[in-house]
Design a protein around this motif. Structure first.
Motif, PDB file in Angstrom:
ATOM      1  N   THR A  43       0.623  -1.506  -0.125  1.00 36.26           N
ATOM      2  CA  THR A  43      -0.645   0.183   0.061  1.00 36.26           C
ATOM      3  C   THR A  43       1.211   1.088   0.142  1.00 36.26           C
ATOM      4  O   THR A  43       2.045   1.157   0.550  1.00 36.26           O
ATOM      5  CB  THR A  43      -1.151   0.188   1.546  1.00 36.26           C
ATOM      6  OG1 THR A  43      -1.217   1.257   1.581  1.00 36.26           O
ATOM      7  CG2 THR A  43      -0.929  -1.016   2.230  1.00 36.26           C
ATOM      8  N   ASN A  44       0.627   2.393  -1.336  1.00 36.89           N
ATOM      9  CA  ASN A  44       1.116   3.592  -0.465  1.00 36.89           C
ATOM     10  C   ASN A  44       0.205   4.710  -0.688  1.00 36.89           C
ATOM     11  O   ASN A  44      -0.680   4.774  -1.224  1.00 36.89           O
ATOM     12  CB  ASN A  44       2.220   3.303  -1.362  1.00 36.89           C
ATOM     13  CG  ASN A  44       3.083   4.813  -1.396  1.00 36.89           C
ATOM     14  OD1 ASN A  44       3.878   5.179  -0.456  1.00 36.89           O
ATOM     15  ND2 ASN A  44       4.332   4.674  -2.552  1.00 36.89           N
ATOM     16  N   THR A  45       0.977   5.841  -0.312  1.00 33.17           N
ATOM     17  CA  THR A  45      -0.103   7.235  -0.655  1.00 33.17           C
ATOM     18  C   THR A  45       0.819   8.099  -1.095  1.00 33.17           C
ATOM     19  O   THR A  45       1.821   7.946  -1.098  1.00 33.17           O
ATOM     20  CB  THR A  45       0.073   7.457   1.545  1.00 33.17           C
ATOM     21  OG1 THR A  45      -0.768   6.301   1.965  1.00 33.17           O
ATOM     22  CG2 THR A  45      -0.752   8.701   1.511  1.00 33.17           C
ATOM     23  N   GLY A  46       0.140   9.695  -1.568  1.00 38.28           N
ATOM     24  CA  GLY A  46       0.647  10.434  -1.992  1.00 38.28           C
ATOM     25  C   GLY A  46      -0.021  11.432  -1.678  1.00 38.28           C
ATOM     26  O   GLY A  46      -1.311  11.357  -1.376  1.00 38.28           O
ATOM     27  N   VAL A  47       0.348  12.427  -1.824  1.00 37.19           N
ATOM     28  CA  VAL A  47      -0.522  13.603  -1.591  1.00 37.19           C
ATOM     29  C   VAL A  47      -0.280  15.324  -2.730  1.00 37.19           C
ATOM     30  O   VAL A  47       1.397  14.780  -2.873  1.00 37.19           O
ATOM     31  CB  VAL A  47      -0.251  15.026  -0.370  1.00 37.19           C
ATOM     32  CG1 VAL A  47       1.496  14.993  -0.576  1.00 37.19           C
ATOM     33  CG2 VAL A  47      -1.014  15.568  -0.012  1.00 37.19           C
ATOM     34  N   ALA A  48      -1.042  15.552  -2.978  1.00 34.66           N
ATOM     35  CA  ALA A  48      -1.428  16.510  -3.904  1.00 34.66           C
ATOM     36  C   ALA A  48      -1.667  18.231  -3.385  1.00 34.66           C
ATOM     37  O   ALA A  48      -2.385  17.894  -2.541  1.00 34.66           O
ATOM     38  CB  ALA A  48      -1.825  16.293  -5.645  1.00 34.66           C
TER      39      ALA A  48
ATOM     40  N   ASP B 174      -3.781   0.506  -2.873  1.00 37.59           N
ATOM     41  CA  ASP B 174      -2.972  -0.843  -2.142  1.00 37.59           C
ATOM     42  C   ASP B 174      -3.480  -1.632  -3.398  1.00 37.59           C
ATOM     43  O   ASP B 174      -3.915  -2.283  -4.242  1.00 37.59           O
ATOM     44  CB  ASP B 174      -3.817  -1.255  -1.211  1.00 37.59           C
ATOM     45  CG  ASP B 174      -5.212  -1.786  -1.027  1.00 37.59           C
ATOM     46  OD1 ASP B 174      -5.962  -2.038  -1.863  1.00 37.59           O
ATOM     47  OD2 ASP B 174      -5.889  -1.877   0.305  1.00 37.59           O
ATOM     48  N   GLY B 175      -3.050  -3.264  -2.958  1.00 36.60           N
ATOM     49  CA  GLY B 175      -2.630  -4.305  -4.226  1.00 36.60           C
ATOM     50  C   GLY B 175      -0.976  -4.611  -4.968  1.00 36.60           C
ATOM     51  O   GLY B 175       0.002  -4.301  -3.699  1.00 36.60           O
ATOM     52  N   ALA B 176      -0.890  -5.545  -5.281  1.00 38.13           N
ATOM     53  CA  ALA B 176       0.104  -5.992  -6.273  1.00 38.13           C
ATOM     54  C   ALA B 176       1.272  -4.868  -5.367  1.00 38.13           C
ATOM     55  O   ALA B 176       1.241  -3.249  -6.652  1.00 38.13           O
ATOM     56  CB  ALA B 176       0.641  -6.127  -7.313  1.00 38.13           C
ATOM     57  N   GLU B 177       2.455  -4.476  -5.899  1.00 40.86           N
ATOM     58  CA  GLU B 177       3.172  -3.551  -5.607  1.00 40.86           C
ATOM     59  C   GLU B 177       3.148  -3.387  -6.611  1.00 40.86           C
ATOM     60  O   GLU B 177       3.693  -1.364  -7.029  1.00 40.86           O
ATOM     61  CB  GLU B 177       4.985  -3.895  -5.199  1.00 40.86           C
ATOM     62  CG  GLU B 177       5.535  -3.490  -4.347  1.00 40.86           C
ATOM     63  CD  GLU B 177       6.762  -3.063  -3.796  1.00 40.86           C
ATOM     64  OE1 GLU B 177       6.924  -4.859  -3.822  1.00 40.86           O
ATOM     65  OE2 GLU B 177       7.708  -2.371  -3.832  1.00 40.86           O
ATOM     66  N   ASP B 178       3.608  -3.253  -8.366  1.00 47.41           N
ATOM     67  CA  ASP B 178       3.808  -2.770  -9.747  1.00 47.41           C
ATOM     68  C   ASP B 178       2.442  -2.052  -9.287  1.00 47.41           C
ATOM     69  O   ASP B 178       2.684  -0.841 -10.260  1.00 47.41           O
ATOM     70  CB  ASP B 178       4.115  -3.467 -10.111  1.00 47.41           C
ATOM     71  CG  ASP B 178       3.549  -4.844 -10.835  1.00 47.41           C
ATOM     72  OD1 ASP B 178       2.895  -4.773  -9.460  1.00 47.41           O
ATOM     73  OD2 ASP B 178       3.434  -5.194 -11.474  1.00 47.41           O
ATOM     74  N   VAL B 179       1.558  -2.195  -8.895  1.00 46.68           N
ATOM     75  CA  VAL B 179      -0.379  -2.192  -9.946  1.00 46.68           C
ATOM     76  C   VAL B 179      -0.590  -1.305  -9.054  1.00 46.68           C
ATOM     77  O   VAL B 179      -0.954   0.795  -9.680  1.00 46.68           O
ATOM     78  CB  VAL B 179      -1.610  -2.704  -9.626  1.00 46.68           C
ATOM     79  CG1 VAL B 179      -2.641  -2.622  -9.766  1.00 46.68           C
ATOM     80  CG2 VAL B 179      -1.577  -4.186  -9.938  1.00 46.68           C
ATOM     81  N   VAL B 180       0.519  -0.586  -7.640  1.00 47.81           N
ATOM     82  CA  VAL B 180      -0.035   0.454  -6.702  1.00 47.81           C
ATOM     83  C   VAL B 180       1.184   1.131  -7.368  1.00 47.81           C
ATOM     84  O   VAL B 180       0.796   2.497  -7.361  1.00 47.81           O
ATOM     85  CB  VAL B 180       0.497   0.225  -5.267  1.00 47.81           C
ATOM     86  CG1 VAL B 180       0.936   1.744  -4.040  1.00 47.81           C
ATOM     87  CG2 VAL B 180      -0.562  -0.874  -4.694  1.00 47.81           C
ATOM     88  N   GLU B 181       2.383   1.003  -7.978  1.00 47.73           N
ATOM     89  CA  GLU B 181       3.414   2.548  -8.552  1.00 47.73           C
ATOM     90  C   GLU B 181       2.604   2.811  -9.475  1.00 47.73           C
ATOM     91  O   GLU B 181       2.616   3.933  -9.464  1.00 47.73           O
ATOM     92  CB  GLU B 181       4.682   1.385  -9.094  1.00 47.73           C
ATOM     93  CG  GLU B 181       5.268   1.793  -8.980  1.00 47.73           C
ATOM     94  CD  GLU B 181       6.432   2.657  -8.403  1.00 47.73           C
ATOM     95  OE1 GLU B 181       6.816   2.194  -6.608  1.00 47.73           O
ATOM     96  OE2 GLU B 181       7.478   4.322  -8.654  1.00 47.73           O
ATOM     97  N   ARG B 182       2.010   1.972  -9.948  1.00 48.76           N
ATOM     98  CA  ARG B 182       1.261   2.397 -11.673  1.00 48.76           C
ATOM     99  C   ARG B 182       0.075   3.396 -10.952  1.00 48.76           C
ATOM    100  O   ARG B 182       1.076   3.996 -11.535  1.00 48.76           O
ATOM    101  CB  ARG B 182       1.572   1.570 -11.864  1.00 48.76           C
ATOM    102  CG  ARG B 182       0.980   1.672 -13.689  1.00 48.76           C
ATOM    103  CD  ARG B 182       0.857   0.229 -14.911  1.00 48.76           C
ATOM    104  NE  ARG B 182      -0.012  -0.633 -14.133  1.00 48.76           N
ATOM    105  CZ  ARG B 182       0.294  -1.912 -14.306  1.00 48.76           C
ATOM    106  NH1 ARG B 182       1.487  -2.079 -14.967  1.00 48.76           N
ATOM    107  NH2 ARG B 182      -0.865  -2.727 -14.356  1.00 48.76           N
TER     108      ARG B 182
END
Lengths: 460, 460
Positions: B221-226, B283-291
């Motif tokens: 899982t990952n997060t970003g901010v704008a 969240d999900g598979a690492e490459d999918v989250v990244e993408r």
């Protein structure tokens, strides 16, 4: 005849004389739905065009104590749309307008007589997915889907119709038009009437419009097939797939008898020496689908699969799905009457339940074949008999009675997605208990004090 | 006092004298929940341990016409668990056993006094996810979550509590113990009482056990901010993200006043010159989250974002989420009384609604800051006042009345996830209409003929 001539004249005044029929030849098609052995001839068939017309009809019916049975395409398999007590069959297929498809809000608003496929196509034209895909989707109406909380082949990943209904316009038996929910995913203002109406099988209100949630269309979808020596091996594979953290869109099975019937019917090149076939499919980003299906294939191989094939192209994937979708017509050719049921058990007990179904059918001397949704534990045992063999039909019904008991005994249920209708009402107390049945009747009375709406079904 | 001494003795006989309290000092903590300005002192507080004890208490209460208010942690924000009519507060926190977590069936069975976090942790220990994550999850009970149909930060992708309740054990006000649903994803046997109880705010039955669906734990899982110059720009970005076919787990926003308050409170290094902050996570598979996060970042940049940052590690992702989670405590420091609301509008009208909220607050001369779930259109306008300023509190409530009217006018609702309770019951008719309100009362009567269960709330 429970509908006297005065009522007929009033119905004609509401919807126009063209849309009220009482002649034997005109009402006969509405004496059956897709459920074999059940038949009930209505006194009148009425086709309203608006919620206001429906309201006027229901008000009249409540005042005169005339039964009203709402009906979409009549494709249900639970004798849910038959006028067992006579009265009016209210056919909603004229209300077939797609009112709105919004990409911004990921929703569609439709009249309830729209077919499921028409809704899906309208969504797809804007790059959106309407996830529920019941087997009868080319003919079934969205209203019928909501009234039965229909499932389908994508239920494992996407859930069933209830998860997609955001709002509904419903006419109460006493004539009030209410709007439940709306355009929002999150709305907890009041009891969840949207969900209470979903699956209420036309006994609480007549749905005239629904707003449903859509999803972005997945970029790709693919399908694979695995053959196993036994259904128990297939069940082990299903457990291992879920255990590996994969919840694919589709995870369907056919038993050996189904495989044989489908191959004979559709010549898809299925193996004849397998004890079970597992069909798996997923959708999403192309690489994710590829990865998931490859992993599922590996898991199947590790759990005794005789052979695993991933569809090499879309046409082949469609052909594999067809193997599952044509199970019912394929089995139907084996006799003149096909009775298909819908018992459901916890997923790990799938193979055990199919074993019980086979034993029960043998003890009643009726042939059975079973297919269904392996991921959901939702089984469709199917018995094919001769329509003139009254004793065979009786034995088939007795077998299903035992099958329902067995499912309940395994913490399962008598219907996963087809509904209760008149066909399974006799078994409902076994599932819910007397206290809950009494509560259902009190809820029914809260909506329908005169008991005019689809009497003899849920809440009776 | 509506509870006479004879009833107290009977309650003691049911649960034991240790678990019945009537002294002022003992009942005082149960005269409030997390909703400011509302207070009602119960006559007695009772802590049952089993469904059978609950049944005996409710039977007694129905016979003697004593109000009973079920309560978990009391963390609700709608004055949903106050004994407005006196009587008994029934605290379910002793019923806190996790009965089962099944990897095979992807479900957990828990007593309803278990905290949301305890359930999540027990699921996580087996590699499974309990998706609903309401803000109060460390203290809130699962029973309270189900009774209010709680939402949370992952609602956009995962839906709300209702989507995860498979079955429930509920005690009716008349003392019957019913089991609705069960262990199955697909079960349409009877009206959907599981969903009717979900969100019924303790007015139809007392939930003592629930079975909830779990999912495989996402691999990453990952997060970003704008940051955006204006909230309207952030709204445009949200529309573009959904339009690109991405439905991330989390899509939250803070307005400028919230950003300032959070930064002052938690020193997370947030920009002070932005009109709005958009927090996105998946969240999900690492490459999918990244993408997905990269694409969301690009879309934000294309729609006027001042700055976009993806969290470079888990700690940083947690810190970003913290910016959203601490909005309420951060705003609370600005005064001595924080009133937080829960109006919801269709997603594309988010910025328009925040503009309306600001104008309404200005016209009532109260300070407002707004944060919430941008993906769901679910807003939490928050007004902070001095608890001794009676006129300020009055103006705050008047402002919220206008905010609810504005939300309804935009096809929105008065509560997305917090519930109606006593706090919003005065506005419910505006949302549902008189016919639906009457129907709610008839449904309530079908469950609770004596009207003893949480009177003055839904169904009153």
């Amino acid at each position: 005849m429970t509908v006297d001539l005065r009522v007929i004249r009033e119905l004609e005044a509401i919807v126009g004389a063209d849309f009220v029929r009482t002649e034997a030849g005109d009402v006969e098609p509405y004496s059956r739905d897709a459920t074999p052995t059940f038949r009930a001839v209505p006194d009148a068939v009425v086709w309203p065009r608006t919620a206001e017309e429906v309201a006027a009809i229901l008000k009249l019916a409540t005042a005169r104590h005339v039964p009203v049975v709402p009906r979409g395409a009549g494709s249900n398999l639970c004798a849910g749309t038959l006028a067992d007590r006579g009265g009016i069959v209210l056919v909603l297929t004229r209300m077939d307008e797609i009112l709105e498809v919004s990409s911004d809000e990921l929703l569609a608003r439709v009249e309830t007589g729209v077919t499921t496929t028409a809704l899906s196509d309208a969504a797809a034209a804007k790059g959106l997915l309407y996830a529920p895909d019941p087997g009868s989707r080319t003919v079934s109406t969205v209203g019928g889907n909501v009234a039965t909380c229909a499932g389908g082949l994508r239920g494992l990943k996407y859930g069933v119709t209830r998860n997609y209904v955001l709002g509904a316009t419903a006419v109460l038996p006493t004539g009030e038009i209410i709007k439940t929910g709306g355009r929002l995913w999150k709305d907890v203002a009041g009891y969840d009437l949207t969900r209470l109406l979903t699956g209420s099988e036309g006994t609480l209100g007549v749905l005239t419009e629904v707003t449903v949630a859509l999803l972005p269309m997945p970029a790709s979808t693919n399908t694979g097939v695995a053959y196993f020596p036994t259904l128990s091996d297939a069940g082990t594979a299903v457990g291992a797939i879920i255990g590996a953290g994969i919840v694919p869109a589709t995870l369907e099975f056919l038993d050996a008898k189904c495989i044989g019937a489908v191959e004979e019917y559709a010549h898809l090149g299925l193996r004849s020496d397998a004890g079970a076939l597992l069909l798996f499919g997923d959708d999403g980003a192309e690489d994710v689908v590829e990865r998931n299906l490859t992993r599922i294939g590996e898991i199947c191989t590790d759990t005794k699969a005789m052979e695993v094939t991933l569809a090499e192209n879309i046409a082949r994937a469609q052909a594999l799905l067809e193997a599952r979708r044509c199970s019912l017509p394929a089995l139907s050719r084996l006799g003149t009457m096909t009775i298909l049921e819908d018992a459901t058990v916890p997923r790990p007990r799938l193979a055990e339940m199919v074993g019980r179904i086979d034993a029960i059918a043998a003890s009643h001397d009726v042939p059975v074949a079973t297919f269904g949704h392996a991921g959901d534990g939702n089984l469709h045992p199917t018995i094919v008999v001769d329509q003139h063999d009254d004793d065979g039909i009786k034995r088939a019904h007795e077998a299903f009675g035992d099958i329902f008991k067995a499912a309940i005994g395994m913490e399962g249920t008598i219907t996963g997605e087809h509904g209760v209708g008149a066909a399974k009402l006799p078994y409902l107390t076994d599932r819910l208990g007397a206290d809950q049945m009494a509560l259902l009747r009190r809820i029914k009375a809260a909506f329908d004090p005169a008991g005019i709406l689809n009497p003899g079904k849920l809440g009776s």
